[in-house]
Motif scaffolding. Sequence first.
Motif, PDB file in Angstrom:
ATOM      1  N   GLN A 172      52.497  65.523  24.835  1.00 29.17           N
ATOM      2  CA  GLN A 172      53.485  64.534  25.259  1.00 29.17           C
ATOM      3  C   GLN A 172      54.590  64.364  24.222  1.00 29.17           C
ATOM      4  OE1 GLN A 172      51.932  60.721  26.531  1.00 29.17           O
ATOM      5  NE2 GLN A 172      51.773  61.489  28.610  1.00 29.17           N
ATOM      6  N   ARG A 173      54.260  64.581  22.966  1.00 32.10           N
ATOM      7  CA  ARG A 173      55.228  64.419  21.884  1.00 32.10           C
ATOM      8  C   ARG A 173      56.132  65.642  21.734  1.00 32.10           C
ATOM      9  NH1 ARG A 173      53.265  60.358  17.453  1.00 32.10           N
ATOM     10  NH2 ARG A 173      53.120  59.298  19.442  1.00 32.10           N
ATOM     11  N   GLY A 174      55.920  66.639  22.581  1.00 33.08           N
ATOM     12  CA  GLY A 174      56.794  67.807  22.556  1.00 33.08           C
ATOM     13  C   GLY A 174      56.334  68.914  21.639  1.00 33.08           C
ATOM     14  N   ILE A 175      55.086  68.877  21.203  1.00 32.23           N
ATOM     15  CA  ILE A 175      54.544  69.906  20.316  1.00 32.23           C
ATOM     16  C   ILE A 175      53.895  70.982  21.197  1.00 32.23           C
ATOM     17  CG2 ILE A 175      52.865  70.370  18.488  1.00 32.23           C
ATOM     18  CD1 ILE A 175      53.409  67.252  17.832  1.00 32.23           C
ATOM     19  N   THR A 176      54.315  72.201  21.034  1.00 36.38           N
ATOM     20  CA  THR A 176      53.903  73.262  21.948  1.00 36.38           C
ATOM     21  C   THR A 176      52.937  74.258  21.329  1.00 36.38           C
ATOM     22  OG1 THR A 176      55.887  74.527  21.346  1.00 36.38           O
ATOM     23  CG2 THR A 176      56.036  73.111  23.288  1.00 36.38           C
ATOM     24  N   ASP A 177      52.899  74.361  19.996  1.00 40.14           N
ATOM     25  CA  ASP A 177      52.032  75.337  19.329  1.00 40.14           C
ATOM     26  C   ASP A 177      50.770  74.625  18.839  1.00 40.14           C
ATOM     27  OD1 ASP A 177      53.825  77.451  19.696  1.00 40.14           O
ATOM     28  OD2 ASP A 177      54.955  76.877  17.904  1.00 40.14           O
ATOM     29  N   ILE A 178      49.722  74.671  19.666  1.00 33.92           N
ATOM     30  CA  ILE A 178      48.489  73.950  19.362  1.00 33.92           C
ATOM     31  C   ILE A 178      47.300  74.877  19.596  1.00 33.92           C
ATOM     32  CG2 ILE A 178      47.071  71.919  19.850  1.00 33.92           C
ATOM     33  CD1 ILE A 178      49.601  70.700  21.188  1.00 33.92           C
ATOM     34  N   ALA A 179      46.536  75.117  18.542  1.00 31.43           N
ATOM     35  CA  ALA A 179      45.283  75.876  18.646  1.00 31.43           C
ATOM     36  C   ALA A 179      44.121  74.896  18.601  1.00 31.43           C
ATOM     37  CB  ALA A 179      45.172  76.878  17.506  1.00 31.43           C
ATOM     38  N   VAL A 180      43.177  75.062  19.499  1.00 29.93           N
ATOM     39  CA  VAL A 180      41.987  74.207  19.547  1.00 29.93           C
ATOM     40  C   VAL A 180      40.770  75.062  19.220  1.00 29.93           C
ATOM     41  CG1 VAL A 180      40.549  72.710  20.971  1.00 29.93           C
ATOM     42  CG2 VAL A 180      43.043  72.659  21.231  1.00 29.93           C
ATOM     43  N   VAL A 181      39.946  74.555  18.286  1.00 27.07           N
ATOM     44  CA  VAL A 181      38.783  75.287  17.802  1.00 27.07           C
ATOM     45  C   VAL A 181      37.523  74.502  18.152  1.00 27.07           C
ATOM     46  CG1 VAL A 181      37.655  76.322  15.788  1.00 27.07           C
ATOM     47  CG2 VAL A 181      40.173  76.180  15.890  1.00 27.07           C
ATOM     48  N   ASP A 182      36.570  75.152  18.793  1.00 25.90           N
ATOM     49  CA  ASP A 182      35.300  74.516  19.139  1.00 25.90           C
ATOM     50  C   ASP A 182      34.277  75.621  19.386  1.00 25.90           C
ATOM     51  OD1 ASP A 182      34.670  71.378  20.307  1.00 25.90           O
ATOM     52  OD2 ASP A 182      33.205  72.927  20.789  1.00 25.90           O
ATOM     53  N   THR A 183      33.003  75.277  19.248  1.00 26.22           N
ATOM     54  CA  THR A 183      31.949  76.268  19.487  1.00 26.22           C
ATOM     55  C   THR A 183      31.357  76.156  20.886  1.00 26.22           C
ATOM     56  OG1 THR A 183      30.298  74.788  18.514  1.00 26.22           O
ATOM     57  CG2 THR A 183      31.339  76.399  17.043  1.00 26.22           C
ATOM     58  N   THR A 184      31.961  75.314  21.736  1.00 32.02           N
ATOM     59  CA  THR A 184      31.458  75.097  23.095  1.00 32.02           C
ATOM     60  C   THR A 184      32.497  75.583  24.091  1.00 32.02           C
ATOM     61  OG1 THR A 184      30.283  73.146  22.294  1.00 32.02           O
ATOM     62  CG2 THR A 184      30.506  73.393  24.675  1.00 32.02           C
ATOM     63  N   ASP A 185      32.154  76.585  24.873  1.00 33.44           N
ATOM     64  CA  ASP A 185      33.130  77.230  25.749  1.00 33.44           C
ATOM     65  C   ASP A 185      33.671  76.290  26.821  1.00 33.44           C
ATOM     66  OD1 ASP A 185      33.113  79.653  24.431  1.00 33.44           O
ATOM     67  OD2 ASP A 185      31.477  80.473  25.646  1.00 33.44           O
ATOM     68  N   HIS A 186      32.812  75.444  27.399  1.00 38.55           N
ATOM     69  CA  HIS A 186      33.315  74.593  28.478  1.00 38.55           C
ATOM     70  C   HIS A 186      34.318  73.576  27.938  1.00 38.55           C
ATOM     71  CE1 HIS A 186      31.603  70.459  28.278  1.00 38.55           C
ATOM     72  NE2 HIS A 186      30.698  71.025  27.522  1.00 38.55           N
ATOM     73  N   ARG A 187      34.182  73.168  26.689  1.00 34.92           N
ATOM     74  CA  ARG A 187      35.159  72.254  26.099  1.00 34.92           C
ATOM     75  C   ARG A 187      36.469  72.984  25.808  1.00 34.92           C
ATOM     76  NH1 ARG A 187      32.188  67.671  22.325  1.00 34.92           N
ATOM     77  NH2 ARG A 187      31.010  66.741  24.046  1.00 34.92           N
TER      78      ARG A 187
END
Length: 336
Positions: A172-187
């Motif tokens: 929403q703040r206009g940030i477009t380059d976001i990597a998300v790291v997690d060990t759970t595939d469904h998340r």
Amino acid sequence: MKAVRVHGPGDVRLDEVEAPVAGERDVVVRVAAAGICGSDVTYVRTGGVAAPATEPFGLGHELAGTVETVGAAVQGIRPGDRVIVNPMGDGNAIGAGVPEGAFAPWLLVREATLGGAIHRIPDDLSFDRAALAEPLSVSLHAVNRSEAKPGDRVVLFGAGPIGLGILIFLKQRGITDIAVVDTTDHRLDRARRLGATLTVNPDRQDLREALGVAFGTGELFGWPVVNATHWFEVTGSAAVVDSIVALAPFHARMVLVAVHHDPVPVNFQMALGKEMTIVTSMAYPDEFPDVIAAIEGGVDLSPMISHVLPFADFEAAFATAQDRHASAKVLVTFDD
């Protein structure tokens, strides 16, 4: 009425208690939906907020419902109002060591004021969505503390409900380059549905390599770094803190959102050499109104909710919420 209460470490029960009665400055809310938070799981495990409590206390603090009764001195709040409750508003501590908790058909809100503990919502806003206001307020406060802006590059560790909320508000703040790291595939799938640029499961991918491809790499004093500006820690894992300090570049900003229950060693030689900014983020001092406006504005929250179960199945709901491989946000609903 039946109410979920914590009696000691690992001892959570569905007790028969007296229905609450509003005092002169109080209101009673008929609960429609309440979310199970990681804090609830911790309170049950601990038997208290920070240490075992001496008396049973109510559990649950993420809720929405309808005002049932109003004390004579309460202003601006009427029976029948559809509301979200800020559990910390007006000096309350709902679900955090006091008798009142959200996992009960009726909830006493003490010293209630409109805009304090009580926030009115429109008729067309579902209670399921409204009950997400509290965790989303935690997320928005973290984004506010981060000072992230368009053009920044973000790595977000942890795709549970708080992390997904952070992703929503970064977008929403206009940030477009976001990597998300997690060990759970469904998340991670939920994060992709909410617009994550990249998702990484470090159990199967080389984290440095995957982030480096997305954001570029560099070197500082011989340390290999990834060129992301902001790093959110929403896992509660000491190993993640270590990874962030190791991977972050010069002048990176690390935002600690998760609760760490044990001391965490930090390589301050490396953090110093990088002139890192380390910020902590706790709760939501001012964010409730902005979150409610975002929910009313139609922001997509569906990927945050994995299960909706009736209060009669609370035991199953609580067990599901403790299984991060099976759940995101688990909601408990109450009959009208």
